[in-house]
Scaffold this motif. Sequence first.
Motif, PDB file in Angstrom:
ATOM      1  N   PHE A 205       0.830  -1.198   0.000  1.00 29.67           N
ATOM      2  CA  PHE A 205       0.000   0.000   0.000  1.00 29.67           C
ATOM      3  C   PHE A 205       0.868   1.253   0.000  1.00 29.67           C
ATOM      4  O   PHE A 205       0.640   2.206  -0.735  1.00 29.67           O
ATOM      5  CB  PHE A 205      -0.885  -0.051   1.254  1.00 29.67           C
ATOM      6  N   LEU A 206       1.903   1.244   0.820  1.00 31.22           N
ATOM      7  CA  LEU A 206       2.768   2.424   0.942  1.00 31.22           C
ATOM      8  C   LEU A 206       3.720   2.545  -0.242  1.00 31.22           C
ATOM      9  O   LEU A 206       4.169   3.628  -0.587  1.00 31.22           O
ATOM     10  CB  LEU A 206       3.588   2.344   2.231  1.00 31.22           C
TER      11      LEU A 206
ATOM     12  N   ILE B 155       5.148   9.796   3.108  1.00 33.27           N
ATOM     13  CA  ILE B 155       5.396   8.375   3.349  1.00 33.27           C
ATOM     14  C   ILE B 155       6.337   8.152   4.541  1.00 33.27           C
ATOM     15  O   ILE B 155       6.160   7.229   5.330  1.00 33.27           O
ATOM     16  CB  ILE B 155       5.958   7.697   2.084  1.00 33.27           C
ATOM     17  N   ASP B 156       7.300   9.059   4.712  1.00 32.47           N
ATOM     18  CA  ASP B 156       8.251   8.897   5.814  1.00 32.47           C
ATOM     19  C   ASP B 156       7.558   8.969   7.164  1.00 32.47           C
ATOM     20  O   ASP B 156       7.865   8.202   8.080  1.00 32.47           O
ATOM     21  CB  ASP B 156       9.344   9.973   5.756  1.00 32.47           C
TER      22      ASP B 156
ATOM     23  N   SER C  82       7.316   5.910   9.883  1.00 29.53           N
ATOM     24  CA  SER C  82       7.780   6.050  11.262  1.00 29.53           C
ATOM     25  C   SER C  82       6.688   5.689  12.247  1.00 29.53           C
ATOM     26  O   SER C  82       6.927   5.005  13.238  1.00 29.53           O
ATOM     27  CB  SER C  82       8.237   7.485  11.530  1.00 29.53           C
ATOM     28  N   ALA C  83       5.466   6.172  11.969  1.00 31.41           N
ATOM     29  CA  ALA C  83       4.363   5.916  12.891  1.00 31.41           C
ATOM     30  C   ALA C  83       4.103   4.418  13.010  1.00 31.41           C
ATOM     31  O   ALA C  83       3.839   3.907  14.091  1.00 31.41           O
ATOM     32  CB  ALA C  83       3.105   6.624  12.414  1.00 31.41           C
TER      33      ALA C  83
ATOM     34  N   MET D 127       9.248  -3.278   2.515  1.00 32.74           N
ATOM     35  CA  MET D 127       9.318  -2.060   1.692  1.00 32.74           C
ATOM     36  C   MET D 127      10.637  -1.987   0.947  1.00 32.74           C
ATOM     37  O   MET D 127      10.685  -1.614  -0.227  1.00 32.74           O
ATOM     38  CB  MET D 127       9.118  -0.817   2.558  1.00 32.74           C
ATOM     39  N   ALA D 128      11.716  -2.360   1.645  1.00 33.06           N
ATOM     40  CA  ALA D 128      13.021  -2.361   0.979  1.00 33.06           C
ATOM     41  C   ALA D 128      13.027  -3.376  -0.161  1.00 33.06           C
ATOM     42  O   ALA D 128      13.550  -3.103  -1.242  1.00 33.06           O
ATOM     43  CB  ALA D 128      14.120  -2.686   1.981  1.00 33.06           C
TER      44      ALA D 128
END
Lengths: 310, 304
Positions: A108-109, A116-117, A121-122, A191-192
């Motif tokens: 999704f992100l 996005i950052d 983080s959240a 994500m990476a």
Amino acid sequence: MATGISPSQTRTPRRPKVRGKSQRSAYVFLLPWIIGSVVITAGPLVASLFLSFTDYNLLEPATWVGGENYVTMFTADPRFYKSLAVTGTYVFVSVPLQLIGALALAIFLDKGVRGIDAYRSAYYLPSLLGGSVAIGLLWYIVFGYKGGFNTLLSGLGFENLPNWINNPDTSLWTLVVLNLWTFGAPMIIFMAGLRQIPAELYEQAQLDGAGRWRQFTNVTVPLLTPIIFFNLILQLIAAFQAFTPAFVVSRGTGGPVDSTMFYTLYLYLEGFTEFNMGYASAMGWILLVIIGIFTGLNFLFSKHWVFYND
Amino acid sequence: MTETAVLSTYELPKNDRPTPTLKRRVQPRRRLRQNIKHVMLLLGALLMLYPILWLLKSSITPESEILTSFSLIPTGFTLDNYTNGWQSGVGNGVPSYIVNSFIVAIGCIIGNLMSCSIAAYAFARLEFRGKNVMFAFMLAGIMLPYHVIAVPQYVEFASVGLVDTYWPLILPKLLATDSFFVFLMVQFLRGVPRELDEAASIDGAGTFRTFFLVILPLMRPALVTTTIFTFIWNWNDFFSPLIYLNNPSLYTLPLGLNALVSTESGAGLGPMLAMSVVSLVPIALFFFLAQRFIVGGIATTGFK
């Protein structure tokens, strides 16, 4: 950062020949590690195997009892099975859910969102805090009888609410929820991984007429399997060893009615409050074997579902 | 622990794909989709942060009102929880727990930085007999559950009279037993061109000077990562202090916090929550200051 260094630079084939002097200095550099490996890791590991065949309480010398600890464990200790079941439930419910949630959110992100950052983080922060005593206490309070969770539910009109922590049917689930809350760590690994999938593959798939779902199942998932595998092993090993939340929430008892008796907690109680150190060592070795089996099985099955591009 | 994570960290290739940028003029439908997405993500973030925010809010709420409200908007304001909490606790109380936690965390950081970097240098750059076996042993150490060796380790430290000291917590780090960080640094050094140390050696520098003058300065990013995670893990660590520290005046913050619940001298709910906040502040600070290192960059692998 380090990611900027390209793999092509990483290895030079030439290696200087081993000379006496360089050998000696190598051992000097390794000295702390060698001492540590013997005294802190390997020594205790062997000692623990030995102790597992003895009866030992720290005050009197260990007496050899053969396989008795193991026999007792498997034939006469319901609590051992209970702790296996509790940890098993915790691991096999929370790890898959955690990974699915982490993957879904990572995808999704990944599509690019403003801010996005901040989101990342959240979602990540809880996984740094989740194992702490402070958060364990928070859970203890929030899910307790008059805690925030019940206030919320009664505000929504629910009645006859249980004390989630003190009810053997629900206490373990509060810990499962706590583990789910820390899905940010695998999410970041996903994500990476997603960002390494070349855009050309998606373009190619699109040209071939693949819709979004086909792109997901035929491009994203296969290319991400190594990362999924990696995350799976990581989270399994971590979950098997969970200790702090169960200790804090049950006030060190594993209760009520052993419903939060994690394997590690039982091991701790046997070894460090009952001082059945032989028995605790045997439990440690069983844990090692269990983790070894699951990691091994994972590697074995990985041949069938993990796809390596190279 | 979860530190295995990093295996691939330093090897992650650069992104093949640039982050999709938003076009300046988006079509209305797309914009609507974007907005829905944001609303969902915001709600999700709120849900994730809710426990932490509720903790913060409750810590400044009068004790009698804490449990009656799940809202995040403070109904009153008081610092009593903090002042009472600060003076609570067994032994020498909360301030001493904080000092003790810092002593342990800093000791562990120094230990890991020194011992893991030299071991990593030997593994990555020097040739010696038994290297492969030792390296394999080091890798296996990453997977080893601590609980297996906890008992004999305790016996060992007890037999030399080190129970109720910080040595059982710090000494293992001075002896490079956090294999994870050794491995992290080896991986990092694989990315540092060998030409650099070869040049140093041609200039007549021995292995020691090469390490201290050339390699160590280059390892900074790996050392920063090591510092951050050593701090967070050891600040949070509960199991080892629980085993080794019986004397309340030696308690680290997690032990002290845990004891706040059970002791009669414990100060009750509000102070307990307030001190929980205090215990999380250093982690949160580290997180916000070093986010680039933790979330972005190398630590993209998300070990907790």
